[in-house]
Design a protein around this motif. Structure first.
Motif, PDB file in Angstrom:
ATOM      1  N   ASP A  63       0.840  -1.214   0.000  1.00  0.00           N
ATOM      2  CA  ASP A  63       0.000   0.000   0.000  1.00  0.00           C
ATOM      3  C   ASP A  63       0.867   1.253   0.000  1.00  0.00           C
ATOM      4  OD1 ASP A  63      -2.449  -1.252   0.054  1.00  0.00           O
ATOM      5  OD2 ASP A  63      -2.963  -0.680   2.105  1.00  0.00           O
ATOM      6  N   PHE A  64       1.969   1.220   0.747  1.00  0.00           N
ATOM      7  CA  PHE A  64       2.887   2.358   0.891  1.00  0.00           C
ATOM      8  C   PHE A  64       3.612   2.633  -0.437  1.00  0.00           C
ATOM      9  CE2 PHE A  64       7.255   3.668   2.490  1.00  0.00           C
ATOM     10  CZ  PHE A  64       6.895   4.888   3.039  1.00  0.00           C
ATOM     11  N   VAL A  65       4.055   1.559  -1.097  1.00  0.00           N
ATOM     12  CA  VAL A  65       4.774   1.694  -2.381  1.00  0.00           C
ATOM     13  C   VAL A  65       3.788   2.111  -3.489  1.00  0.00           C
ATOM     14  CG1 VAL A  65       5.929   0.308  -4.178  1.00  0.00           C
ATOM     15  CG2 VAL A  65       6.619   0.066  -1.797  1.00  0.00           C
ATOM     16  N   GLY A  66       2.550   1.622  -3.393  1.00  0.00           N
ATOM     17  CA  GLY A  66       1.540   1.861  -4.448  1.00  0.00           C
ATOM     18  C   GLY A  66       1.284   0.541  -5.172  1.00  0.00           C
ATOM     19  N   LEU A  67       0.001   0.124  -5.193  1.00  0.00           N
ATOM     20  CA  LEU A  67      -0.295  -1.187  -5.797  1.00  0.00           C
ATOM     21  C   LEU A  67      -0.078  -1.161  -7.310  1.00  0.00           C
ATOM     22  CD1 LEU A  67      -3.378  -2.372  -3.708  1.00  0.00           C
ATOM     23  CD2 LEU A  67      -0.947  -2.529  -3.210  1.00  0.00           C
ATOM     24  N   ASP A  68      -0.270   0.007  -7.921  1.00  0.00           N
ATOM     25  CA  ASP A  68      -0.006   0.137  -9.365  1.00  0.00           C
ATOM     26  C   ASP A  68       1.489  -0.032  -9.649  1.00  0.00           C
ATOM     27  OD1 ASP A  68       0.365   2.521  -7.915  1.00  0.00           O
ATOM     28  OD2 ASP A  68      -0.015   3.802  -9.637  1.00  0.00           O
ATOM     29  N   VAL A  69       2.326   0.510  -8.746  1.00  0.00           N
ATOM     30  CA  VAL A  69       3.786   0.384  -8.919  1.00  0.00           C
ATOM     31  C   VAL A  69       4.180  -1.097  -8.778  1.00  0.00           C
ATOM     32  CG1 VAL A  69       6.039   1.057  -7.959  1.00  0.00           C
ATOM     33  CG2 VAL A  69       4.177   2.730  -8.057  1.00  0.00           C
ATOM     34  N   CYS A  70       3.608  -1.769  -7.763  1.00  0.00           N
ATOM     35  CA  CYS A  70       3.917  -3.204  -7.569  1.00  0.00           C
ATOM     36  C   CYS A  70       3.525  -4.002  -8.818  1.00  0.00           C
ATOM     37  CB  CYS A  70       3.146  -3.759  -6.366  1.00  0.00           C
ATOM     38  SG  CYS A  70       3.653  -3.033  -4.803  1.00  0.00           S
ATOM     39  N   LEU A  71       2.342  -3.701  -9.350  1.00  0.00           N
ATOM     40  CA  LEU A  71       1.866  -4.444 -10.524  1.00  0.00           C
ATOM     41  C   LEU A  71       2.792  -4.211 -11.726  1.00  0.00           C
ATOM     42  CD1 LEU A  71      -0.262  -6.237 -11.863  1.00  0.00           C
ATOM     43  CD2 LEU A  71      -1.638  -4.196 -12.287  1.00  0.00           C
ATOM     44  N   ASN A  72       3.181  -2.953 -11.931  1.00  0.00           N
ATOM     45  CA  ASN A  72       4.090  -2.654 -13.053  1.00  0.00           C
ATOM     46  C   ASN A  72       5.392  -3.423 -12.924  1.00  0.00           C
ATOM     47  OD1 ASN A  72       2.569  -0.895 -14.480  1.00  0.00           O
ATOM     48  ND2 ASN A  72       3.364   0.942 -13.484  1.00  0.00           N
ATOM     49  N   ALA A 104      -9.618  -1.443 -10.065  1.00  0.00           N
ATOM     50  CA  ALA A 104     -10.688  -0.751  -9.323  1.00  0.00           C
ATOM     51  C   ALA A 104     -10.218   0.614  -8.814  1.00  0.00           C
ATOM     52  CB  ALA A 104     -11.147  -1.622  -8.158  1.00  0.00           C
ATOM     53  N   GLY A 105      -8.938   0.929  -9.009  1.00  0.00           N
ATOM     54  CA  GLY A 105      -8.423   2.231  -8.550  1.00  0.00           C
ATOM     55  C   GLY A 105      -8.064   2.242  -7.074  1.00  0.00           C
ATOM     56  N   HIS A 106      -8.000   1.064  -6.457  1.00  0.00           N
ATOM     57  CA  HIS A 106      -7.582   0.988  -5.047  1.00  0.00           C
ATOM     58  C   HIS A 106      -6.067   0.787  -5.046  1.00  0.00           C
ATOM     59  CE1 HIS A 106     -11.774  -0.147  -3.295  1.00  0.00           C
ATOM     60  NE2 HIS A 106     -11.875   0.653  -4.327  1.00  0.00           N
ATOM     61  N   LEU A 107      -5.328   1.899  -5.018  1.00  0.00           N
ATOM     62  CA  LEU A 107      -3.878   1.828  -5.258  1.00  0.00           C
ATOM     63  C   LEU A 107      -3.058   1.889  -3.981  1.00  0.00           C
ATOM     64  CD1 LEU A 107      -3.670   4.173  -8.402  1.00  0.00           C
ATOM     65  CD2 LEU A 107      -4.221   1.744  -8.304  1.00  0.00           C
ATOM     66  N   GLY A 108      -3.721   1.881  -2.820  1.00  0.00           N
ATOM     67  CA  GLY A 108      -2.984   1.935  -1.551  1.00  0.00           C
ATOM     68  C   GLY A 108      -3.104   3.293  -0.889  1.00  0.00           C
ATOM     69  N   ALA A 109      -2.088   3.661  -0.090  1.00  0.00           N
ATOM     70  CA  ALA A 109      -2.166   4.878   0.737  1.00  0.00           C
ATOM     71  C   ALA A 109      -2.508   6.124  -0.091  1.00  0.00           C
ATOM     72  CB  ALA A 109      -0.848   5.070   1.475  1.00  0.00           C
ATOM     73  N   LYS A 110      -1.935   6.218  -1.312  1.00  0.00           N
ATOM     74  CA  LYS A 110      -2.141   7.459  -2.084  1.00  0.00           C
ATOM     75  C   LYS A 110      -3.591   7.665  -2.521  1.00  0.00           C
ATOM     76  CE  LYS A 110      -0.295   5.272  -6.220  1.00  0.00           C
ATOM     77  NZ  LYS A 110       0.890   5.145  -7.050  1.00  0.00           N
ATOM     78  N   THR A 111      -4.385   6.595  -2.638  1.00  0.00           N
ATOM     79  CA  THR A 111      -5.799   6.783  -2.992  1.00  0.00           C
ATOM     80  C   THR A 111      -6.697   6.594  -1.767  1.00  0.00           C
ATOM     81  OG1 THR A 111      -6.017   4.455  -3.624  1.00  0.00           O
ATOM     82  CG2 THR A 111      -5.506   6.003  -5.399  1.00  0.00           C
ATOM     83  N   GLY A 112      -6.089   6.344  -0.616  1.00  0.00           N
ATOM     84  CA  GLY A 112      -6.873   6.182   0.620  1.00  0.00           C
ATOM     85  C   GLY A 112      -7.393   4.770   0.823  1.00  0.00           C
ATOM     86  N   GLY A 125      -6.538   0.462  -0.059  1.00  0.00           N
ATOM     87  CA  GLY A 125      -5.765  -0.637  -0.625  1.00  0.00           C
ATOM     88  C   GLY A 125      -6.119  -1.849   0.210  1.00  0.00           C
ATOM     89  N   PHE A 126      -5.119  -2.505   0.793  1.00  0.00           N
ATOM     90  CA  PHE A 126      -5.415  -3.572   1.756  1.00  0.00           C
ATOM     91  C   PHE A 126      -5.934  -2.944   3.056  1.00  0.00           C
ATOM     92  CE2 PHE A 126      -2.336  -5.368  -1.188  1.00  0.00           C
ATOM     93  CZ  PHE A 126      -3.051  -6.483  -1.590  1.00  0.00           C
ATOM     94  N   TYR A 127      -5.528  -1.698   3.277  1.00  0.00           N
ATOM     95  CA  TYR A 127      -5.996  -0.915   4.425  1.00  0.00           C
ATOM     96  C   TYR A 127      -6.751   0.303   3.907  1.00  0.00           C
ATOM     97  CZ  TYR A 127      -2.642  -3.676   7.147  1.00  0.00           C
ATOM     98  OH  TYR A 127      -1.951  -4.697   7.740  1.00  0.00           O
ATOM     99  N   GLU A 128      -7.434   0.978   4.839  1.00  0.00           N
ATOM    100  CA  GLU A 128      -8.042   2.276   4.527  1.00  0.00           C
ATOM    101  C   GLU A 128      -7.309   3.327   5.331  1.00  0.00           C
ATOM    102  OE1 GLU A 128     -12.387   0.504   3.333  1.00  0.00           O
ATOM    103  OE2 GLU A 128     -12.152   1.449   5.303  1.00  0.00           O
ATOM    104  N   TYR A 129      -7.130   4.499   4.714  1.00  0.00           N
ATOM    105  CA  TYR A 129      -6.277   5.531   5.312  1.00  0.00           C
ATOM    106  C   TYR A 129      -7.075   6.784   5.604  1.00  0.00           C
ATOM    107  CZ  TYR A 129      -2.704   2.338   3.851  1.00  0.00           C
ATOM    108  OH  TYR A 129      -1.955   1.199   3.713  1.00  0.00           O
ATOM    109  N   VAL A 130      -6.835   7.364   6.777  1.00  0.00           N
ATOM    110  CA  VAL A 130      -7.501   8.608   7.153  1.00  0.00           C
ATOM    111  C   VAL A 130      -6.506   9.733   6.834  1.00  0.00           C
ATOM    112  CG1 VAL A 130      -8.601   9.834   9.075  1.00  0.00           C
ATOM    113  CG2 VAL A 130      -8.521   7.308   9.059  1.00  0.00           C
TER     114      VAL A 130
END
Ligand code: 3HC
Length: 295
Positions: A232-241, A267-275, A277-282
């Motif tokens: 989530d911290f790195v970005g799920l899109d980055v991991c996928l790439n 689905a656009g759930h890319l981790g911390a940067k979109t709020g 991912g596997f977690y939800e961010y406040v």
């Protein structure tokens, strides 16, 4: 080396600019988007404030550090005096090839051109220039001011003296450099991403939940973050790439990205940067909650 140009002012770009400026280098920070440059300067100021609160930096050093950074929206002007350019633009091969073509045209002929790419071939990037011997990978880790490693990637044509210069410079920045050869994922992501992918599969196959998987790795293996939180911290899109680069570049099915990861990115759930991912961010809070669909 005195004048450093950093291309791209996102998470990695602003961290790299922060690091060089704090170590007394004159930094030209270049981004086509002026809003992104403003945001980067605010982020750097906030991160310097953290250091002041910790007592590891003075107000004067903060002022000096910020004074060492000049921003540019025009690449040609930003690289005019560069001894070293560190490119930290979006991980998109066509964009990087286009940027390196411009860097080659506008940066002084003796300047070293480095890329902070996490997985794109340095050899390929170098082929966009007429100075492939002066192109090298300088791979930092997030958060840049904190993480000790610099992975230096020697492309097929990189001159040994150039890798050595970047090695010495990294030491001067207080980092620990390691030189590796240019193959998919280099060393860091060749090892990290399959581990993260295995954590996605463990969740996907129902072996355990998000918190259980992360707790096993945090407490059992002394990792500062569990693999799902780190993804989530790195970005799920980055991991996928990166997984796709490993899968395609090494041709081995063991690198195939987990279908759960693919779905989350689509689905656009890319981790911390979109709020989400596997977690939800406040926003503006350290609090994280396991995302609703995994509870
Ligand atoms: N800028 C400057 N300093 C920062 C910072 C930032 N963005 N974020 C945190 N810090 C500093 C804090 O001031 C603090 O300093 P101290 O050690 O002097 O007290 C220290 O870092 C710890 O910060 P916090 O107390 O706020 O938070 P944590 O203790 O939870 O640590 C963490 C945060 C450093 C991010 C830690 O969780 C960690 O190490 N996580 C793993 C990070 C990691 O693996 N990064 C690599 C990702 S892979 C990558 O980047 C490569 C790419 O190719 C994919």
């Amino acid at each position: 080396m005195k004048n450093i140009t950093v291309i791209g002012s996102g998470t990695m770009g602003n961290g790299i600019a922060h690091l060089f400026a704090q170590n007394g280098f004159a930094v030209a920070l270049v981004d086509i988007n002026p809003t992104s440059l403003e945001k980067a300067l605010k982020t750097i100021a906030n991160n310097l404030d953290r250091q002041i609160t910790k007592g590891t930096l003075t107000e004067d050093s903060k002022t000096q550090t910020l004074g060492n950074i000049t921003t540019f929206t025009d690449l040609q002007k930003g690289v005019a005096n560069a001894d070293l350019v560190v490119e930290a633009a979006t991980e998109n091969i066509d964009l990087k090839l286009q940027i390196f073509k411009q860097l080659d045209e506008f940066a002084p002929k003796n300047a070293i051109l480095a890329s902070n790419t996490s997985s794109i071939s340095i050899t390929k990037i170098a082929s966009a220039t007429a100075r492939p011997t002066q192109v090298v990978g300088m791979h930092f880790f997030n958060p840049v001011p904190v993480m000790k490693l610099v992975e230096i990637i020697s492309g097929y044509a990189t001159d040994k003296a150039v890798s050595q210069k970047i090695f010495e410079l990294s030491t001067q920045l207080g980092k620990v450099p390691v030189v590796v050869n240019d193959y998919p994922g280099f060393v860091s992501n060749r090892i990290l991403m399959p581990m993260l992918n295995e954590a996605f599969y463990a969740l996907f196959e129902g072996v355990a939940g998000v918190e259980e998987i992360d707790t096993v790795m945090k407490l059992g293996m002394a990792h500062p973050m569990g693999p799902l939180q780190l993804a989530d911290f790195v970005g799920l899109d980055v991991c996928l790439n990166i997984l796709r680069v490993l899968h395609e570049g090494l041709g081995n099915p063991k690198y195939a990205p987990c279908p759960l990861l693919v779905n989350m990115v689509e689905a656009g759930h890319l981790g911390a940067k979109t709020g989400k991912g596997f977690y939800e961010y406040v926003p503006n809070s350290k609090a994280t909650l396991v995302a609703e669909r995994f509870r």
